[in-house]
Design a protein around this motif. Structure first.
Motif, PDB file in Angstrom:
ATOM      1  N   SER A 139      19.200  40.619  45.345  1.00 23.07           N
ATOM      2  CA  SER A 139      20.067  41.785  45.152  1.00 23.07           C
ATOM      3  C   SER A 139      21.519  41.344  45.180  1.00 23.07           C
TER       4      SER A 139
ATOM      5  N   ALA B 176      25.884  42.187  44.283  1.00 22.43           N
ATOM      6  CA  ALA B 176      26.929  43.111  44.698  1.00 22.43           C
ATOM      7  C   ALA B 176      26.723  44.451  43.998  1.00 22.43           C
ATOM      8  N   ARG B 177      27.487  45.436  44.394  1.00 22.01           N
ATOM      9  CA  ARG B 177      27.395  46.732  43.747  1.00 22.01           C
ATOM     10  C   ARG B 177      27.627  46.588  42.252  1.00 22.01           C
TER      11      ARG B 177
ATOM     12  N   GLU C 122      29.212  48.377  40.252  1.00 28.00           N
ATOM     13  CA  GLU C 122      30.583  48.617  39.816  1.00 28.00           C
ATOM     14  C   GLU C 122      31.477  47.396  40.035  1.00 28.00           C
TER      15      GLU C 122
ATOM     16  N   TYR D 111      37.635  53.535  42.216  1.00 29.33           N
ATOM     17  CA  TYR D 111      38.145  53.064  43.501  1.00 29.33           C
ATOM     18  C   TYR D 111      39.672  53.015  43.470  1.00 29.33           C
TER      19      TYR D 111
ATOM     20  N   LEU E  59      36.876  44.608  47.597  1.00 31.98           N
ATOM     21  CA  LEU E  59      35.521  44.338  47.119  1.00 31.98           C
ATOM     22  C   LEU E  59      35.477  43.052  46.290  1.00 31.98           C
TER      23      LEU E  59
ATOM     24  N   GLU F 115      33.520  39.527  47.222  1.00 30.16           N
ATOM     25  CA  GLU F 115      32.475  38.988  46.347  1.00 30.16           C
ATOM     26  C   GLU F 115      32.801  37.604  45.816  1.00 30.16           C
TER      27      GLU F 115
END
Length: 268
Positions: free
Chosen positions: A151, A153-154, A156, A179, A187, A191
């Protein structure tokens, strides 16, 4: 020679190449980009360091470089052989179990990152043909992928990185993903280890490398490259190359593609 990447690995391995190069001994430049660099040398250990930082120098049978905004130096005796992989930021999570930010600016070995892959260099060495070596490498990476939580990062954040790499303004990207600029910055740093502006700067430089080579081959100019890549002018392009590559584009071409530069340098 580039190798086909299996579908299961494509989100994580942007590029895979087997290399066997013979030439004069010297220093190869490892330039900044939007991918992490994973090298498995064959025949001799990889002698690598960040440019101008002798403390970072190491000699190893595997090397993983996190995202960075400075060149690396790879010293060699004239024969370079092994595998080169460009890993996406998602690949750091999928193959090593950590975000790319955790190793930004670092030069590491598989022993540091993935103990279950520590025998991969000798497994590759045990094979005598490139197809067999490639099969061993891909099998090991696929096994590592299945052993970890892939899985990422988000969604977006991935979309934001893609838009930043294409040159979209940070404020525009923040609005697109819903955002604030501060939250987006946090973010992206979490990442990748780079701020949005830094990531964008490296992405533009990475694109400029392709255009520099293409322009040299067709007889174009650096001024044209600067305009296409979004630099203010040729002087701006030159400054970015000095900062990020440690040399002008013409020096890079002469070192990496001597046949392209054989007929002269850029006009204009």
């Amino acid at each position: 020679m580039s190798e086909a990447v299996p579908a299961a690995l494509r989100p994580y391995v942007a590029w895979l190449a087997a290399y066997d190069v013979v030439g004069p001994a010297g220093v190869h430049r490892g330039l900044p980009g939007t991918s992490l660099t994973f090298v498995l040398p064959i025949g001799a250990k990889l002698d690598v360091a960040w440019s101008g930082d002798p403390v970072s120098r190491r000699s190893a049978w595997s090397s993983v470089a996190g995202l960075h905004a400075a060149p690396a130096e790879i010293r060699h005796d004239g024969h370079q052989e092994g595998f080169f992989l460009a890993l996406t930021t998602a690949g750091a999570r999928a193959l090593f179990g950590l975000p790319a930010a955790a190793i930004a600016g670092e030069l590491l070995e598989l022993d540091d990152l993935a103990p279950d892959l520590r025998h991969l260099p000798e497994q590759v060495h045990d094979e005598s043909s490139w197809p067999a070596r490639t099969a061993v490498l891909l099998r090991a990476l696929t096994s590592a992928l299945s052993a970890r939580d892939a899985s990422g990062a988000r969604a977006e954040v991935g979309r934001a990185l893609a838009r930043l790499a294409r040159g979209a303004a940070v404020a525009e990207v923040a609005d697109d993903v819903g955002y604030s600029r501060r939250h987006l910055r946090n973010l992206v740093v979490a990442e990748t280890g780079l701020s949005p502006k830094e990531y964008q700067r490296v992405a533009r430089f990475e694109t400029s490398r392709e255009h520099v080579l293409a322009a040299a081959r067709r007889g174009g100019t650096l001024a044209e490259v600067a305009a296409v890549c979004g630099y203010a002018d040729q002087a701006h392009l030159a400054r970015e190359w000095r900062d990020l590559a440690g040399c002008p584009p013409t020096t890079w071409l002469r070192e990496e593609f001597p046949d392209v530069q054989a007929g002269g340098v850029f006009a204009g």
